[in-house]
Enzyme design. Structure first.
Site, PDB file in Angstrom:
ATOM      1  CE  LYS A  45      55.988  17.579  36.960  1.00  0.00           C
ATOM      2  NZ  LYS A  45      55.040  16.514  36.545  1.00  0.00           N
ATOM      3  CG  ASN A  69      49.102  14.208  35.230  1.00  0.00           C
ATOM      4  OD1 ASN A  69      49.934  14.856  34.582  1.00  0.00           O
ATOM      5  ND2 ASN A  69      49.303  12.946  35.597  1.00  0.00           N
ATOM      6  CB  CYS A 130      56.222  11.816  31.120  1.00  0.00           C
ATOM      7  SG  CYS A 130      55.040  13.180  30.975  1.00  0.00           S
ATOM      8  CB  THR A 193      49.525   8.072  34.459  1.00  0.00           C
ATOM      9  OG1 THR A 193      50.374   8.736  33.512  1.00  0.00           O
ATOM     10  CG2 THR A 193      49.636   8.742  35.808  1.00  0.00           C
TER      11      THR A 193
HETATM   12  C1  SIN Z   1      53.462  15.264  33.658  1.00  0.00           C
HETATM   13  O1  SIN Z   1      54.191  16.172  34.094  1.00  0.00           O
HETATM   14  O2  SIN Z   1      52.843  15.391  32.604  1.00  0.00           O
HETATM   15  C2  SIN Z   1      53.331  13.981  34.409  1.00  0.00           C
HETATM   16  C3  SIN Z   1      54.626  13.317  34.585  1.00  0.00           C
HETATM   17  C4  SIN Z   1      54.591  11.858  34.318  1.00  0.00           C
HETATM   18  O3  SIN Z   1      53.528  11.259  34.134  1.00  0.00           O
HETATM   19  O4  SIN Z   1      55.657  11.235  34.278  1.00  0.00           O
END
Ligand code: SIN
Length: 302
Positions: A45, A69, A130, A193
């Site tokens: 993560k 997300n 992100c 994403t």
């Molecule tokens: C997130 O924690 O919001 C997703 C992480 C990411 O898309 O890099």
């Protein structure tokens, strides 16, 4: 048995499958389901200097062929990751890749510096993509000069292999890949994403508390493949491909487009055994097609 070994950015992987950051935490949940030593690697993560609680809920939404997300980089912070999560992962024979994120260039530099000399860490994936945080994150990955500034600062703080995780929310992915290579990156991973949203029609309001989120899953695969293809043609840098991979055939498409390795993410949510299944399928596919080493297929569709 075909040879599945690959080397990316100087990181030796027993097979090209890495579990994608943000979809496997620090490996503890998946370790209850299968032996993490089966994996080529695990990208943890996104980890920041300080712990983060993440965004308010709801922060996950299903969509046709994908999910959104808006987690907001929830993580326990680099000190805790070094104290408890990396020692846990060291028990397994897999490449440990630490995905790092920050609000400022200095944040990224400081997290990378903390990892220098940390036993068992194979490389750093620099998350400049992100879409779910107000400062930093994707803001660093949509401008070639800013992306280069982050990578250059991180490069100055560590000798570990560096992978820049790129955002698809740009007009020219090649320009970003070229800039991070020039700044000292050893490989790129793409794509993170796509920025999107879902509306709750009963509430007449966005479904996610943060309004927007990042779209992943099969819906994004053609876009990811196109970007891997473009970077492979234009920039001489190893590529880790990701975006909607849920089968060995999907992975082979990415490899033929130019990726040396690949990551799986959302697929693990609907099939927690996706990683070992895809590794097995990959081996079967190579045998069935008379391919003796996966490396032979890199860029084969060009
Ligand atoms: C997130 O924690 O919001 C997703 C992480 C990411 O898309 O890099």
């Amino acid at each position: 048995m075909a040879n599945l070994q690959v080397s990316v950015a100087g990181i030796e992987l027993k097979n090209p499958l890495i579990t994608a950051s943000g979809t496997c935490g620090y490996g503890r949940e998946l370790a209850e389901l299968f032996d993490l030593s089966l994996l080529g690697g695990i990208s943890v993560k996104g980890t920041t200097l300080q712990p983060r609680a993440g965004n308010p809920t709801p922060r996950i939404a299903e969509t046709a062929s994908g999910m959104l997300n808006s987690v907001g980089l929830q993580n326990p912070g680099i000190d805790r990751v070094i104290a408890t999560e990396i020692p846990f992962l060291r028990r397994f024979n897999t490449a440990i890749i630490i995905n790092i994120a920050g609000h400022s260039v200095e944040d990224y530099r400081a997290v990378a510096a903390r990892l220098e000399g940390e036993a068992g860490v194979a490389g750093i994936e620099v998350n400049i993509s992100c879409p779910n945080v107000s400062g930093g994150g994707m803001a660093f990955g949509v401008d070639p000069a800013v992306a280069a500034e982050v990578i250059s600062a991180v490069r100055g703080a560590t000798r570990l292999p560096l992978i820049a995780k790129l955002s698809p929310n740009v007009t020219d992915i090649v320009a970003i890949a070229a800039a991070v290579k020039e700044a000292g990156c050893d490989a790129v991973s793409l794509i993170n994403t796509l920025h999107g949203m879902v509306i709750d029609v009963e509430k007449r309001a966005p479904l996610l508390a943060n309004k927007f989120g990042g779209l992943s899953g099969p819906a994004v695969k053609p876009i990811a493949l196109r970007m891997v293809w473009q970077v492979y043609e234009a920039v001489d840098i190893p590529i880790i491909g990701l975006g909607g991979i849920s089968s060995a055939e999907d992975a082979i498409e990415f490899i033929m487009a130019g990726a040396s390795a690949f990551q799986i993410g959302s697929a693990s949510f609907h099939d927690p055994q996706a990683a070992p299944r895809i590794i097995e399928q990959l081996d079967d596919w190579l045998d069935a097609h008379g391919v003796s080493a996966i490396g032979e297929l890199v860029g084969a569709a060009h």
